[in-house]
Design an enzyme around this catalytic site. Sequence first.
Site, PDB file in Angstrom:
ATOM      1  N   GLU A 325      33.026  32.910  36.665  1.00  0.00           N
ATOM      2  CA  GLU A 325      32.963  32.813  35.218  1.00  0.00           C
ATOM      3  C   GLU A 325      32.747  34.186  34.591  1.00  0.00           C
ATOM      4  O   GLU A 325      31.778  34.874  34.909  1.00  0.00           O
ATOM      5  CB  GLU A 325      31.790  31.923  34.782  1.00  0.00           C
ATOM      6  CG  GLU A 325      31.922  30.465  35.142  1.00  0.00           C
ATOM      7  CD  GLU A 325      30.733  29.646  34.641  1.00  0.00           C
ATOM      8  OE1 GLU A 325      30.829  28.413  34.694  1.00  0.00           O
ATOM      9  OE2 GLU A 325      29.716  30.232  34.213  1.00  0.00           O
ATOM     10  N   CYS A 326      33.629  34.578  33.718  1.00  0.00           N
ATOM     11  CA  CYS A 326      33.454  35.744  32.855  1.00  0.00           C
ATOM     12  C   CYS A 326      33.064  36.985  33.665  1.00  0.00           C
ATOM     13  O   CYS A 326      33.896  37.572  34.338  1.00  0.00           O
ATOM     14  CB  CYS A 326      32.432  35.428  31.766  1.00  0.00           C
ATOM     15  SG  CYS A 326      32.512  36.534  30.335  1.00  0.00           S
ATOM     16  N   GLY A 327      31.812  37.421  33.632  1.00  0.00           N
ATOM     17  CA  GLY A 327      31.401  38.598  34.379  1.00  0.00           C
ATOM     18  C   GLY A 327      31.628  38.450  35.864  1.00  0.00           C
ATOM     19  O   GLY A 327      31.942  39.433  36.554  1.00  0.00           O
ATOM     20  N   MET A 329      34.125  36.892  37.159  1.00  0.00           N
ATOM     21  CA  MET A 329      35.549  37.169  37.306  1.00  0.00           C
ATOM     22  C   MET A 329      35.817  38.668  37.286  1.00  0.00           C
ATOM     23  O   MET A 329      36.628  39.174  38.080  1.00  0.00           O
ATOM     24  CB  MET A 329      36.327  36.478  36.181  1.00  0.00           C
ATOM     25  CG  MET A 329      37.815  36.776  36.162  1.00  0.00           C
ATOM     26  SD  MET A 329      38.676  35.931  34.815  1.00  0.00           S
ATOM     27  CE  MET A 329      38.065  36.841  33.389  1.00  0.00           C
ATOM     28  N   SER A 416      37.861  32.380  35.144  1.00  0.00           N
ATOM     29  CA  SER A 416      38.111  32.262  33.716  1.00  0.00           C
ATOM     30  C   SER A 416      36.981  32.925  32.948  1.00  0.00           C
ATOM     31  O   SER A 416      35.891  33.159  33.476  1.00  0.00           O
ATOM     32  CB  SER A 416      38.196  30.787  33.314  1.00  0.00           C
ATOM     33  OG  SER A 416      38.415  30.653  31.917  1.00  0.00           O
TER      34      SER A 416
END
Length: 449
Positions: A325-327, A329, A416
């Site tokens: 998730e986010c960071g 990724m 994502s």
Amino acid sequence: MRCPALLIAAPASGQGKTSVTAALARWHARQGRRVRVFKCGPDFLDPQWLALASGHPVDNLDLWMNGEADVRARLARAAQQADLILIEGVMGLYDGEPSAAELAQRLGIPVLAVVDAGAMAGTFGALVHGLRHYRPGLPWAGVLANRVAGAGHAQMLQAALRDGDGPWWGALPRDQGMALPERHLGLTQAGELPDARARLDRLADALQATPLGRLAWPEWQRWAVALEPGDAPPATGPWLAGRRIAVARDAAFGFLYPANVETLQALGAEVVFFSPLADEPLPEADALWLPGGYPELHADRLASAGRTRASVQRHVQAGRPVWAECGGMLALLEALTLVDGRRVPMWGLLPGQAVMRPRLAALGPHAWATPWGELRGHTFHYSEAQIPLAPVAHTTPARAHGRPEAIWRHGPILASYFHAWFASAPRAVAQLLSPQDDRVPAVSQEAAA
């Protein structure tokens, strides 16, 4: 179950909601009371301070992201264990859809308004009057002024209140020594400041000098609220029974909801943690969850975390699932370009790169419609990813001005910008963390209806 409860709200962000909520939690905890604190809306940073102040994990409450059944269930459980429940609002009292005001009114929780009065006098009364009466029937506990210059200033503020807009619960002084520092995504993480507890104690001491701090404990029962569970939240089955889920957790990967860990455990999984910043190898695990955080602040250390990278690479080569998730990724990408233009190599396990921007790139609630249920959550990032893969899915923003977020797959990796609230669709989470050839049963059409 009845329990005293307050929702601490404000006219806008930056007024001192977190400081006042933390001060209340710390003050009551120091008196030996059991305090449970919650945070309205998606947020990873404020809850860290509130958890430090109260001594207990802090869950998020959002009528859209959680669903009302989940919100009611969490508050009902807390009421069975706590002497006091505190809920920090989000943004301004009436901001968002649904807003903190709607949560307060739907659940009957009184609102304590916190107003930064550092640059006002008579207007304080007008502002409080608007907060109090904008929504008819709003449960009301009173008002506390923040960042006040002195006793004379406080008297002017109190005099500005109209009848019915109080009670006046006093004022907190302007004092940098008890301020909670901020950075681009919000407050600095509590664990990064060596004087974090001292700041909270100073806040609690300041609160003690106000009428609210001097209020005898039996008087807090005026805010007792009946908190009962409503409809049952989505069912959780043992779909991850016997499986071990590794979770990165440190200053670079600190954006994880405690409720998400609880959901994994409710699914039957054993959850183990490790620190990429300490270059710890990935523990032996059936699946890996890389939550968001601040990889951009620790890019060089992550780039040099050779043992962590090698162990994650072995995990991926073995075909074991990864949810990033986010960071999380960003750490998997080939490179991350920082705001100063410096390009730092990352782990190179997901094709593409990301570029940090000086301004917010996306913010808002999102949902991912999966065959296993609608997984809800949010997005909040300053970077832009450039990934040469066709997305396997997109989230749907809950607000008209939002942009969908891509879901990318690369081998066993799903990645994502989307931060998921696991309890909204436990079956979907079990699928995220299961091998492709070991699918969790999809939601039936009857259940979906």
